[in-house]
Scaffold this active site. Sequence first.
Site: not given
Lengths: 366, 366
Positions: B78, B139, B179, B190, B192
Site C-alpha cells: 500500500c 489494496h 500470481n 494487494h 501486484h
Amino acid sequence: MTPAPGPTRRTLADGRHIFYFDDAGTTHTRTARDLRELPSATIESQMRYDVLTGEWITMASHRMTRTHLPTTAECPLCPTTLAGAPTEIPEANYDVAVFENRFPSFAPAQDELLSANRFGPDDRRAVGHCEVMCFSSDHTASVGELPAERLRTIVGAWISRTEELSADPSVEQVFCFENRGEEIGVTLTHPHGQIYAYPYVTPRTQAILAQADKHFQSTGRSLLADVLAFERQDGARVVYAGEHWSAYVPAAARWPIEIHLAPHRDIPDLPSLNTEEREELAYVYQDLLRRIDSFYPGIDRVPYIAAWHQAPIRIDRHLGRLHLQLFSILRAPGKLKYLAGSESAMGAWISDTVPEAVATRLRELA
Amino acid sequence: MTPAPGPTRRTLADGRHIFYFDDAGTTHTRTARDLRELPSATIESQMRYDVLTGEWITMASHRMTRTHLPTTAECPLCPTTLAGAPTEIPEANYDVAVFENRFPSFAPAQDELLSANRFGPDDRRAVGHCEVMCFSSDHTASVGELPAERLRTIVGAWISRTEELSADPSVEQVFCFENRGEEIGVTLTHPHGQIYAYPYVTPRTQAILAQADKHFQSTGRSLLADVLAFERQDGARVVYAGEHWSAYVPAAARWPIEIHLAPHRDIPDLPSLNTEEREELAYVYQDLLRRIDSFYPGIDRVPYIAAWHQAPIRIDRHLGRLHLQLFSILRAPGKLKYLAGSESAMGAWISDTVPEAVATRLRELA
C-alpha cells in the site's frame, strides 16, 4: 522371511480385476462376491502431444465426477461389511487389496488414433492401467504405523503388479506411488497408493535418461550409481546408510523435504530386488515415512508423495536405475510450498530450504 | 495514445531501487523519501545444478521469513500514508510502482562459485533480479477491473523493465508475471505482479526452443508462428481474434483453464511491440483476465497465473517468440487441480478438462 502367498484374483461387478495380497502367516479365503449393480464405466481418456514441450498430455474428463472426500461411512476403499453399503472391496477385511481404478486416466483399450496433429504424433487413446492399492482395512491407519509384516506385503504387491503390468505390450513404464494428505489433493483419506502403467516414458524419466546417457558417454559409468556412491562417501546429506540401501537428500533438492532412496546394487526395477533387499526395503521405507511424519514438531501426519522411479520396460533399461523419490510440499507447519509462476510456467524451481539442514534434521529423528 | 511519462527513479532506505510509472495525462512529482530505518537485507541465494534433470535449482533460504498474508493495515504494498506505518512505497499514492524485492530469489552480486559439483556446473551465487510491480494504490483492486489507461501503464512498465533488465550482462531471460490468489500461495493480496531476471534460460523455454529448433530444421519456419496460424485457421480453440493479437486454448492444454495469447507479428519480446500492438494488448490482456474471472458461476475472483514468455536475451532469439500463457488451477468451484505423484514426480500431466469445451466457454463470456 516366510514367503507371502501369491495374490488371490477376483473380479468386481463391472468386470474390473481385484487382487488380494495377504500377510505371510495368515490364511484367508478371498471368495466374497461383489453384489453391486455396477454398469461398466465409459472411459474416454485421450492423449495429445504438446508440441511446445514434446510431452504427452492426458485428458481424462470423466474424472471430473470422481468421488471427493467421502465420509467414513461412504469410503469406497473400506472393506464391505453388513453395516454399510457395499464398497469397491467385497471382502469383510483385507491386508493389501489392489484393484483397477473405476475412473482411470489410462485404461486398457485398442491403441486408436483419434485426430491428426500436424505438429507431431497424432492424438490417441490413453491406453494403459491405473490401479488403486489399499494398504489396510483400517480407514484411519497410515503406512508409517502399520505392522512390519504389512510392509513386506506392500513390497511384494508392488513387485507382483509391476511384473504383470510390464508384460502388457502397450505399457512403457510402471509407476508405483502414494499421495498422502488432503494438502496435495488426495480425495480419499483411506490409506492407499496407486499404480500407473503409462503408454509412454514419462518426462522426468526422459530427462534422467538423457542425463544418464551423457554421463555414460563421457565416463562409461552409471550416473545414478555414481551419484549414490558420491553421497555415501560425502555423508553430508545421508539420512540412512544400510546394508543394501542408502537414503540421502539430493544435493539440488527441489522440494522442502526430499529424500532419494536407492539400492546399492545396479538394478532397473522393483522385481529385480533379491530377498535380502526386499526385507531391508520393508524396514527402511517405513523408517523414512516415520521421519517425514515427525519432521515438524506438533504435526503427526505430514503430506507426502512417495514415488518409485523404475526403468522403462522396453528402452534404455541400462540407463535407468531403481530409486524412490520421497518428498513433501510442507515447508513449515501450516505453510505449503506452492508452485506459482516461476515453477509452473517456467519450470524454474526456487526452494526455501537447504538440503544439508534437511538431512541433519532427518538424521536426528532416527 | 498519449505517451506515458518515463518512470521516476527513486531509492528506498536500504538502497533498493523503486520506479514510479504514472498514467498518461497525469502529473505527479514522486519525491517522497523512505524514512524507515531499514538495514540492508542479507541475500544468500545459491543455485545448484540438478544432475538428474539438467536443471538449475535456486535455494533462497532467507525467504522463509518473508511477510505472509499481512492484514490490510500492515500491507507493505500500500502507499505510505500518515495514518499507518511506512510501507515499501514512500509515496502517498501511485499508479504503477516497481521496486526491488526485499527477499529476492535472484539478486545483484558477483557471479561467485560456491562449491564444486563433480557431476556438472558448480554451485554458484544466484545472480539476477526480482522485482515487485504494484498495479494500483487500491489494496482491494484487481487488474481485471482497473481503468483502461492503467493497463497501458502496466504494458509500458513491463516493456521498460524488460529493456533495462535485459541490458544486465548477468541476465539471460526476463520473466514478467502475475500470481493471483491465495489458492496458489500468494502471500500478499494487494494487486501486484513480479519480474524475475534469471541468470539462465528456464527449463520450459529450453524445451520450447528445442522443439522450435526441430521444427525449423525440418520446415524452415517458426514453430510458434505455425501453431498460431493453425489455431487461427482451425478456430475450434480460438478465444479472441484481433487485429494484432489472437488468443486460443492450446490443443494440449495442461491446466484446467489455459489460454495462450500471441502477437501476429514474429517478435521475440515485449520491447519489440509497436504502438498499435501495445494499444491492443492493453485491451485484450484485461479482456482475457475478465473472462477468467467470470468462468465459474458464483465466483468473481479466480486464481490465475499470467506468464509472459519472452525469448532469451543472448541465445536462440530467432527460435523464441513472444507469447502470454494465462492459466488457472481451479478446475471447478472449490476444486483445485493439484499436482500429485504423476505430475510432480514423473512430469506426466493428467488434465480433467477438454480444450475445445474450455474455449467455447471462454468465447461465451465475451
